[in-house]
Design a protein around this motif. Structure first.
Motif, PDB file in Angstrom:
ATOM      1  N   ILE A   1       4.183  -5.756   1.867  1.00  0.00           N
ATOM      2  CA  ILE A   1       5.158  -4.717   2.222  1.00  0.00           C
ATOM      3  C   ILE A   1       4.380  -3.494   2.703  1.00  0.00           C
ATOM      4  N   GLU A   2       4.592  -3.149   3.940  1.00  0.00           N
ATOM      5  CA  GLU A   2       3.960  -1.932   4.463  1.00  0.00           C
ATOM      6  C   GLU A   2       4.793  -1.441   5.639  1.00  0.00           C
TER       7      GLU A   2
ATOM      8  N   THR B   1      12.818  -7.453   0.242  1.00  0.00           N
ATOM      9  CA  THR B   1      11.634  -8.112  -0.309  1.00  0.00           C
ATOM     10  C   THR B   1      12.057  -9.260  -1.230  1.00  0.00           C
ATOM     11  N   VAL B   2      13.033  -8.984  -2.074  1.00  0.00           N
ATOM     12  CA  VAL B   2      13.558 -10.020  -2.981  1.00  0.00           C
ATOM     13  C   VAL B   2      14.084 -11.204  -2.171  1.00  0.00           C
TER      14      VAL B   2
ATOM     15  N   VAL C   1       7.230  -7.679   5.036  1.00  0.00           N
ATOM     16  CA  VAL C   1       8.318  -6.711   5.117  1.00  0.00           C
ATOM     17  C   VAL C   1       7.727  -5.432   5.684  1.00  0.00           C
ATOM     18  N   GLY C   2       8.093  -5.132   6.924  1.00  0.00           N
ATOM     19  CA  GLY C   2       7.499  -3.953   7.561  1.00  0.00           C
ATOM     20  C   GLY C   2       8.148  -3.698   8.897  1.00  0.00           C
ATOM     21  N   MET C   3       7.393  -3.117   9.798  1.00  0.00           N
ATOM     22  CA  MET C   3       7.937  -2.721  11.094  1.00  0.00           C
ATOM     23  C   MET C   3       7.577  -3.762  12.156  1.00  0.00           C
ATOM     24  N   THR C   4       8.484  -3.962  13.102  1.00  0.00           N
ATOM     25  CA  THR C   4       8.182  -4.841  14.224  1.00  0.00           C
ATOM     26  C   THR C   4       8.176  -4.073  15.543  1.00  0.00           C
TER      27      THR C   4
ATOM     28  N   THR D   1       0.855  -1.188   0.000  1.00  0.00           N
ATOM     29  CA  THR D   1       0.000   0.000   0.000  1.00  0.00           C
ATOM     30  C   THR D   1       0.889   1.234   0.000  1.00  0.00           C
ATOM     31  N   GLY D   2       0.322   2.327  -0.433  1.00  0.00           N
ATOM     32  CA  GLY D   2       0.950   3.637  -0.298  1.00  0.00           C
ATOM     33  C   GLY D   2       2.389   3.681  -0.762  1.00  0.00           C
TER      34      GLY D   2
END
Lengths: 673, 673
Positions: free
Chosen positions: B613-614, B663-664, B638-641, B560-561
């Motif tokens: 992915i965000e 991401t890959v 793939v993002g924040m923890t 998103t975004g």
């Protein structure tokens, strides 16, 4: 007072304050971002405060009896960083200032508690520092009452901006401080008349002095650039028996071409503007360079508190040994060993007696055992004492007349309560908990998030945790609030199923040092489900097998809190049909996630269908339903898909389909039976 | 004024007010829950208001020019239900009163907007009604300026309790109303001195009249049981050119043994108490029975507005046809047809020009097109106008001097702004949107939830929607806030990837009638990703294939975004290695969930690995990763923890591993390559 007069009449003061102003300009220019105007405007106030009044010792930044300095207008972080650097806090090096707002630096955009010594609280979300300060001042009063004036006797100073005073939480904070006559709380209002959108008057024309007076504050209005007036006002504020507000008329971005404009609020990075401003300041030094005489002046300020610290240490060491160790223990957030035994004893008793009570009552039963063992707890409620079950008989009530009281009637101020609790936790020496309805975590969100970000163990007691509260209806029925709390990093969200789990949850919440806890507690009575006593704290594992399958295991039911009863009933019904069902109680997802993979796999093996039951939205459950070896074709959820309704609780559970029957149906569908 | 005097001197008034009191006692007793004391205390004020001042017509409850009556102290819902029943609102039958707080009844525990005519807003969470009322009064001013006094000229009356005035949001509301000189806003403070925990003074000693005066209000203090004083005060308030607060000294639970106690706040269900109270009232009728003469008195009150309505209708029909249809269209929330074409034209232009701008700027570009077409929009910001990009040149600024202005400088009042926007939407005729930083949804949560619960289309413009805001650091960086908004039922959370998606999102937000929208917009510039123009609003589908795999499809990337750009880059890299990747843009999960299974399956077929992915927490994504035909062994995020940090945005993305490279790596791991 204009700059020329100031330079002429108070040259030494001027240079000290200019050091703050120039460091700010330099750091913001280097970062190419930040807020220049506020430190430039409030440098005079801060200089006088640190030079003449603030009790602090940079060599002993954790000195419990230091005055607290809180920068509620946190965007002006360079004011604080400059002060810490100039007065000699070891960690606040010039390199840190040069790395303002860069990765790994302790000089974050807004002051972050834990990054550097001397940062008493994380600020930036406006109004929070001011609201924290009420808790700081309350903690000081409580500690003073317990340990005496010889070892606890300090002030809480706050710099608040127009934004802080516009935010609603400021009202809650100010009214609470006024009611509690927190005379050692002194707030400087940076009255510069400017916000981001323009002049304050475009959105606000509140008579702030009158407003503070209406809440029982001592108010003064001064020229915030006049060192003599600042000094006198602080002296008068200290003498007042009320909390004090000093309205400081200042010029944002003083001396720059952006002075008194909203441009001045932000990052002044234009080289010409900076050069011109340095000229106005009479400051002819390279960026980040403080001349030796000014350095020496600030170093003297930083050294001022050393002897006081030594004297304090002697007084502290003259306390009876037990008092000393209690004091130190509470500051270290070390819970007394004996609480573990007390929790075990309570659990054993409960497993034997098997009472059917609401977990809010279970919480009270636990607090009745633990509060007497933990003199550092300070309880309270936002006007729902009888509903939140937060008051135990031993606490007494905190009032101006009884500072030993450990229970606070916070009033209808969920946000102010939670911010004040954070302030208490940050002050140290006390462990705050306070209650409201779970739905009103909404009101307290900014404070709850900051507790998590600051890594402080505030305990938020949130009762009436689902549609189970019944008739008060959807405005009062949380459905998304468990998900909200669980989505917040570094937050333990406990939803205990019975008194045993509640006691275990409290044991974690009152021993953890760096994580706040949310206690989601039922309004309605729940049966004891932990029928067999175990010494081990199973809630601390996050999830565990409450009852395993008798027949061949085909399904795992997961539930929390009031829905564990439903899971057990559904399991009974399924087992009666020969379908083996494991029931997993999951009182704290975060703690379960923290267990190693082997443990999680033991609890949630792949294979069986999984159904989770919780009277809230599904978000947050998918991880355990379809993640973690689960399968999307073998997972189901029994819970809420929208807002609740007003009706008796049993009707609501029935109408929303959160029942054993629906659970059985879902399991059988997923099993194709 | 005591009951004896009241009965003697004002017998007809007394009986009318007693009808409210007794209906309350009867309904609460029947429900065995509720709040008796407040309606019993405020019945005199309400009776005089309805009898002598309130402009209303129960036969035409949607009359746009009716006075609005808002019960901010929503727990006293039986006051409102009684008034609606007694004055003849068709839906508020005696059976509904008898079914107070029961499943399916329109008489919920707290007044729920949409349940019954005459309920202007949902109240219960304290302070909200008062804060809504500011929006009501602003909407009236705006409408009056546009349509003239002949068709828009009404008051907003509010009953607020001690709780409303203790809540922080009351400060924001009062200060905003004072600044805007909302002279047609009249607030009755039910000054009964009692809260749940005891006397108000245990937690609050604020001088409320002084506090209101400090914010520019006209203040009166009266005996809230004296009908003559009440009448006179209302008359004086109407004449004032400031908003008015009337402090009404009342007795909670008047005439019962629980009078003036916190017990009186709650449900008085004791049969003896009720019988005794009826005696004190001189009320000798069966439960729920209103004697004919009292009924007739109330019916006359209800009939009072009919002629005024007729006259108003004539005046309305004398308006030019275009004005009439505009007025009616805006009240019906029907957006003009032409906005669809305007959005298409903008999209086409953008797909051709492919600008690289922040989506907050995209939002401004869209508003520049749409605001001139929708005269009903009212924009604003909580002191972040330049950052939120909410102001377009055509709007003008709403001030006491310019009531036609359609842009509001709300001040640093996120909560007050959002509550006021809800009030505007509820008033009707205007479509409010307003901005702050996404992180400060925390401050506005109670209002955002109520918009969803009330099914009103308020638009919350939330810019700076991730760590992408950079140096301001973790206090300003939302990580859990997308999850929070998505967890809330009936809320569209839009996170557009570029200007095309932003325009599409606005088209939905400004045409939907019963769902609020959250616009999560980037601070940082983003490339145009919708390079090929499509007339169809793809954002309205929630998610769609932005770019499909070229090589054999092995992976689906969802984003998103601001992270759609990363997904596209990762897809490029993977495709270069021969791994086919579909990129799904998911600007609105709620709208995607609302699509049929066939569409969702077409976008997210089973089989390929899925990585989302965000730059936020994972919660909310599992549904699309492992649910919906996904597999836990083939899904990644793939993002924040945890919380963010202070540094330039590119550094943060790198350090937190939210990159195409990560991401890959994740995709290849999941593919075992």
């Amino acid at each position: 007072m204009d700059i020329a007069t100031l330079r002429k009449e108070h040259p030494e003061h001027w240079n000290k304050a200019a050091a703050i102003r120039v460091l700010t300009l330099d750091a913001v220019a280097a970062a190419n971002s930040g807020h220049s105007g506020m430190p430039m405007g409030m440098a005079d106030v801060a200089t006088v405060l640190f030079e003449k009044h603030l009790k602090f010792d940079p060599k002993n930044p954790q000195w419990p009896d230091r005055d607290r300095f809180i920068l509620s207008a946190g965007h002006g972080s360079m004011l604080l960083y400059s002060l810490l650097h100039l007065t000699g806090y070891a960690d606040m090096t010039i390199d840190q200032i040069k790395n303002f707002r860069q990765w790994g630096a302790i000089t974050a955009g807004h002051p972050e508690f834990g990054h550097a010594t001397g940062i008493e609280t994380t600020t930036g979300p406006l109004g929070q520092g001011l609201a924290n300060s009420v808790g700081f001042a309350m903690a000081e009063e409580i500690q003073r009452a317990h340990y005496g004036k010889k070892v606890v006797d300090h002030y809480t100073y706050v710099i608040a901006g127009d934004g802080c005073l516009m935010e609603g939480v400021s009202h809650e904070a100010i009214a609470l401080a006024g009611r509690q006559e927190l005379s050692k709380l002194i707030v400087f209002w940076d009255n510069n008349g400017i916000t981001i959108d323009g002049k304050v008057e475009i959105s606000d024309r509140t008579n702030q002095p009158m407003r503070f007076e209406a809440s029982g504050w001592h108010v003064q209005e001064i020229d915030g650039h006049d060192p003599v007036a600042i000094d006198a006002a602080i002296a008068a504020a200290k003498k007042s028996d009320k909390p004090s507000m000093i309205a400081c008329a200042t010029h944002i971005a003083l001396g720059s071409s952006a002075q008194d404009t909203s441009k001045g609020h932000g990052a002044l990075t234009d080289a010409t503007l900076i050069a011109d401003t340095r000229k106005v300041y009479g400051w002819d030094h390279a960026p980040f360079v403080i001349p030796v005489d000014v350095q020496a002046g600030w170093a003297a300020i930083g050294a001022r508190g050393a002897s006081e610290f030594t004297e304090w240490t002697a007084r502290f060491e003259a306390l009876p040994g037990g008092k000393q160790s209690d004091f130190t223990r509470a500051y270290a957030l070390d819970a007394p060993q004996k609480i573990s035994a007390a929790v075990k004893a309570l659990k054993k008793k409960i497993s034997e007696e098997q009472p059917k009570v609401a977990t809010r009552k279970s919480s009270e039963m636990t607090l009745e055992v633990l509060n007497p063992l933990l003199p550092e707890t300070v309880g309270g409620s936002a006007d729902l004492t009888g509903s939140n079950n937060t008051k135990t008989p031993d606490l007494g009530v905190f009032t101006p007349e009884d500072r030993k009281g450990r229970y606070v009637y916070y009033g209808i101020r969920e946000h102010g309560m939670c911010s004040a609790m954070n302030g208490m936790a940050l002050h140290g020496g006390v462990r705050p908990y306070g209650g409201t309805f779970m739905c009103f975590t909404d009101y307290a969100r900014p404070a709850m998030r900051l507790a998590a970000l600051m890594k402080i163990p505030t305990v938020f007691v949130m009762t009436h945790d689902s549609i189970g509260l019944g008739e008060d209806g959807p405005t009062h029925q949380p459905v998304e609030h468990l998900a909200i709390s669980r989505a917040t990093p570094n937050t333990y969200v406990f939803r205990p199923a019975d008194t045993v789990e509640t006691a275990e949850a409290w044991e974690v919440a009152l021993t953890v040092k760096d994580t706040p806890s949310v206690m989601a507690l039922s309004r309605q009575n729940l049966p004891t489900v932990r029928l067999e006593h175990k010494n081990k704290n199973l809630t601390a594992l996050g999830a565990y097998v409450l009852r395993d399958a008798t027949a061949k295991r085909e399904a795992i039911l997961m539930a929390t809190g009031s829905e564990v009863e439903i899971a057990l009933k559904a399991a009974d019904m399924l087992e009666a049909e020969g379908i083996g069902v494991r029931v997993v109680s999951m009182p704290c997802m975060e703690l379960f996630e923290a267990q190693d993979d082997a443990y999680r796999k033991r609890i949630l093996p792949g294979g069986p269908v999984r159904v989770a039951i919780e009277a809230g939205v599904q978000m947050g459950w998918d991880k355990w339903l379809t993640g973690e070896r689960g399968k999307s074709t073998k997972a189901g959820f029994v819970g809420m898909t929208g807002f609740g309704a007003s009706a008796p609780a049993p009707t609501l559970y029935e109408k929303f389909g959160i029942t054993a029957e629906e659970t059985v149906k879902k399991v059988k569908e997923l099993l194709g039976k």
